[in-house]
Scaffold this active site. Structure first.
Site, mmCIF file in Angstrom:
data_model
loop_
_atom_site.group_PDB
_atom_site.id
_atom_site.type_symbol
_atom_site.label_atom_id
_atom_site.label_comp_id
_atom_site.label_asym_id
_atom_site.label_seq_id
_atom_site.Cartn_x
_atom_site.Cartn_y
_atom_site.Cartn_z
ATOM 1 N N CYS A 136 -23.374 8.286 6.680
ATOM 2 C CA CYS A 136 -23.421 6.947 6.479
ATOM 3 C C CYS A 136 -24.094 6.129 6.597
ATOM 4 O O CYS A 136 -24.202 5.611 7.958
ATOM 5 C CB CYS A 136 -21.668 6.523 6.853
ATOM 6 S SG CYS A 136 -21.250 4.946 6.355
ATOM 7 N N CYS A 139 -22.948 2.625 7.957
ATOM 8 C CA CYS A 139 -22.428 2.662 9.333
ATOM 9 C C CYS A 139 -23.148 2.837 10.230
ATOM 10 O O CYS A 139 -23.195 2.010 11.363
ATOM 11 C CB CYS A 139 -21.336 3.994 9.422
ATOM 12 S SG CYS A 139 -20.357 3.960 8.009
ATOM 13 N N ASP A 140 -24.158 3.777 10.142
ATOM 14 C CA ASP A 140 -25.093 4.099 11.331
ATOM 15 C C ASP A 140 -26.522 3.786 11.262
ATOM 16 O O ASP A 140 -27.440 3.667 12.288
ATOM 17 C CB ASP A 140 -25.090 5.491 11.536
ATOM 18 C CG ASP A 140 -23.649 5.726 11.718
ATOM 19 O OD1 ASP A 140 -22.842 5.228 12.736
ATOM 20 O OD2 ASP A 140 -23.103 7.115 11.573
#
Ligand code: NDP
Length: 317
Positions: A136, A139-140
């Site tokens: 992701c 997200c990261d």
């Protein structure tokens, strides 16, 4: 087979959408039964810091966010059970679910079984999920600031991730296993034209280095044409090789798109041969191939639970 009384609602899946649905259904006193499925907690439970979920200015660890949601749902009477669906019969009402040796009847059903990221399934990759291996970018990506990273895949997801990650990473190497790209021409051209993105084709990842250090140190690569092996020093590996919707159990029962995602009308209503199935709703990543965010999954979980309430009220409950 043992049998229990008819439930007002059963929720399949305990990711962000299923648990949000459980909180809302619980607060409506529907005592929802949540079947956690084979990936309890969903994709958040395998993420580290979540920095874009509103309400957590310093971020929150994905597993902690899920634990909080579980506590919140159970506080309002939701019953969470580690079990998954064997079969489902939507041809009669109440609907019939077979779970292990048990038959469960339910007036309504919320399908929130999510989509699973596709992984390379290398032992070293699996060991480093959350420690530099991620599926992701949204997200990261932030954690890759100033670092050299790799993105795996040759489709639109990989191009999109690579382009997005140039905001953070100093250099992005995109690794495709063939020399043919599935990505749309426009996305491919955009990625190829970007000065921070380098392409490597006909190459597979054989090993992610850094298991002992619990931190990605590089990738051992193999050229599929020459057989030559090489090492690419990177601090992050992002997978962009697609997702698999967990909708196998609904093939032939619900309308799915060509890739197996549940097709929904008006956000959460499911259909069979174009006709809405009353009292059955789908939410979260199992019906969303576009946004795939925790907050959008939670939002559609809320919508599904509100539709459940409305349906039960209209049917005299
Ligand atoms: P795709 O199926 O289109 O592409 C998957 C890519 O991953 C392919 O290059 C495939 O390689 C590769 N791959 C699959 N398995 C492996 C493996 N085990 N090892 C190495 N490589 C692997 O998936 P996407 O998620 O990219 O896209 C899905 C759909 O969503 C598409 O229709 C796409 O257009 C759409 N989408 C659109 C976006 C946009 O318009 N902004 C953004 C993201 C997705 P191979 O070709 O060799 O099989």
């Amino acid at each position: 087979m043992s049998e229990i009384t008819t439930r007002d609602t059963v929720i399949l899946g305990s990711g962000c959408s299923g648990l949000t649905a459980a909180i809302y259904a619980g607060r409506s006193n529907l005592k929802p039964l949540v079947l956690e499925g084979h990936e309890p907690g969903g994709q958040l439970s395998i993420t580290t810091l979540v920095e874009n979920f509103p309400g957590w200015p310093e971020g929150i660890q994905g597993p902690e966010l899920i634990e909080n949601m579980k506590k919140q749902a159970t506080r309002f009477g939701a019953e969470l059970r580690m079990a998954h669906l064997n079969s489902i019969d939507l041809s009669k009402h109440p609907y019939e679910l077979t779970v292990g040796k048990e038959v469960i009847h339910t007036r309504t059903l919320i399908i929130a079984s999510g989509a699973s990221a596709r992984w390379l399934n290398l032992p070293s990759e699996q060991a480093l999920i959350g420690y530099g291996v991620s599926s992701c970018a949204t997200c990261d990506g932030f954690f890759a600031s100033g670092k050299e990273i790799a993105v795996i895949g040759g489709g639109d997801s990989a191009m999109e991730e690579a382009l997005f990650l140039t905001r953070f990473a100093s250099k992005v190497t995109l690794i495709n296993r063939t020399e043919r790209f599935r990505a749309s021409q426009i996305m491919l051209e955009r990625a190829m034209a970007h000065p921070q993105i380098k392409f490597i084709s006909n190459t597979t990842v054989e090993e992610v280095l850094g298991v002992e250090e619990k931190d990605v140190k590089g990738l051992r690569l193999k050229n599929r044409v020459s057989g030559e092996e090489s090492t690419l020093p990177v601090s992050f590996m992002f997978l962009g090789i697609g997702h698999i919707p967990n909708a196998h159990a609904f093939k032939g029962i619900l309308d799915l798109d060509d890739d197996g995602y549940i097709l929904t009308k008006d956000n959460v209503f499911v259909t069979h041969e174009g006709k809405v199935i009353p009292g059955v709703y789908a939410c979260g990543d199992i019906q969303d191939r576009r946004y795939r965010q925790a907050i959008t999954a939670a939002g559609s979980g809320c919508m599904a639970a509100l539709e459940v309430e409305k349906y039960l009220e209209e049917h005299g409950r």
